[in-house]
Design a protein around this motif. Structure first.
Motif, mmCIF file in Angstrom:
data_model
loop_
_atom_site.group_PDB
_atom_site.id
_atom_site.type_symbol
_atom_site.label_atom_id
_atom_site.label_comp_id
_atom_site.label_asym_id
_atom_site.label_seq_id
_atom_site.Cartn_x
_atom_site.Cartn_y
_atom_site.Cartn_z
ATOM 1 N N VAL A 27 -0.424 -5.124 -1.290
ATOM 2 C CA VAL A 27 -0.179 -3.801 -1.887
ATOM 3 C C VAL A 27 -1.711 -2.964 -1.801
ATOM 4 O O VAL A 27 -2.680 -3.310 -2.166
ATOM 5 C CB VAL A 27 0.029 -3.777 -3.422
ATOM 6 N N THR B 105 1.746 6.347 2.280
ATOM 7 C CA THR B 105 3.149 6.030 1.880
ATOM 8 C C THR B 105 4.110 5.941 2.892
ATOM 9 O O THR B 105 5.007 4.857 2.843
ATOM 10 C CB THR B 105 3.693 6.894 0.668
ATOM 11 N N THR C 113 4.582 2.220 4.464
ATOM 12 C CA THR C 113 5.096 0.999 3.588
ATOM 13 C C THR C 113 6.115 0.468 4.448
ATOM 14 O O THR C 113 7.103 1.073 5.038
ATOM 15 C CB THR C 113 5.761 1.536 2.527
ATOM 16 N N ARG D 16 4.775 -7.620 4.247
ATOM 17 C CA ARG D 16 5.327 -6.679 3.892
ATOM 18 C C ARG D 16 4.150 -5.874 3.094
ATOM 19 O O ARG D 16 3.730 -6.121 2.089
ATOM 20 C CB ARG D 16 6.401 -7.080 2.844
ATOM 21 N N THR E 23 3.050 -2.406 1.080
ATOM 22 C CA THR E 23 3.389 -1.593 0.144
ATOM 23 C C THR E 23 2.227 -0.518 -0.038
ATOM 24 O O THR E 23 1.032 -0.919 -0.540
ATOM 25 C CB THR E 23 3.950 -1.877 -1.193
ATOM 26 N N THR F 297 0.987 2.695 -2.243
ATOM 27 C CA THR F 297 1.366 3.315 -3.439
ATOM 28 C C THR F 297 0.378 4.495 -3.478
ATOM 29 O O THR F 297 -0.787 4.589 -2.945
ATOM 30 C CB THR F 297 1.106 2.455 -4.574
#
Lengths: 113, 112
Positions: free
Chosen positions: B12, B83, B86, B108, B110, B112
């Motif tokens: 993230v 973003t 992502t 994976r 992400t 933000t």
């Protein structure tokens, strides 16, 4: 550019039954490779089966077999005696001799007990 | 067995951060690839490399760069994460010409 089309976003099969996943591709090449990959939920993508275009005989790997129709540019995957562990995303892929690899959008296979 | 590893399974990051995704293979493969996987779009090639210090753009290189200083390692760099980056990122490797590709477990990401 080559394209690969999987027309079935989702498929479902009863355990122990047979299911066929469809794949078509577009190319002007005569020599190439075709693959089916399996991606189980949250797990690594693995090769299921490979077909060389110059071979007329359809590839087979245990319960997995393909129907390769070169003139029709079709490459379907048949799964016999489906098992719960076959549930996954299945990707059809085309690879040209110059290493250009193309993937279809994938088919999500559900196996019902 | 061929082994392709990726540095993180889940990541993230914040918008604007520089992001490094690392991939290592242990089979002496010449070819290495970075793909992005999005639902309904399959796998799309970002960059690939046929040899050390060599790189080629794939179909969607914008916003990404790569580095291959050693044969076994191929890094994907997001210079300024956004973003719309992502996604699931898959690394793969192979021998040249016609052989199948071997995939890592994926990262994976992400943003933000």
């Amino acid at each position: 550019a080559q394209t690969v089309t999987q027309s079935q976003p989702e498929m479902s099969v009863q355990e122990a039954e047979t299911v066929t996943l469809s794949c078509t591709y577009d190319t002007s090449e005569s020599d190439y490779y075709l693959f089916w990959y399996k991606q189980p939920p949250s797990r690594q993508m693995i090769l299921v089966i490979r077909q060389e275009a110059y071979k007329q005989q359809n590839a087979t790997e245990n319960r997995f077999s393909v129907n390769f129709q070169k003139a029709a540019k079709s490459f379907s995957l048949k799964i016999s005696d489906s098992q719960l562990g076959d549930a996954a995303m299945y990707f059809c892929a085309y690879r040209s001799p110059n290493n250009d690899m193309r993937f279809g959008a994938g088919t999500r296979l559900t196996v019902k007990p | 067995d061929v082994k392709v590893t990726q540095s993180s399974r889940y990541l993230v990051k914040r918008t604007g951060e520089k992001v490094f995704l690392e991939c290592v293979q242990d089979m002496d493969h010449e070819n290495m690839f970075w793909y992005r996987q999005d639902p309904g779009l399959g796998l799309r090639l970002i960059y690939f490399s046929y040899d050390v210090k060599m790189k080629e753009k794939g179909d969607i290189p914008e916003g990404y760069s790569v580095s291959r200083e050693k044969k076994e390692r191929f890094s994907l760099i997001l210079e300024s994460a956004s973003t719309n980056q992502t996604s699931m990122y898959l690394c793969a490797s192979s021998f040249p010409r016609g052989r199948e590709q071997y995939f890592g477990p994926g990262t994976r990401l992400t943003v933000t």
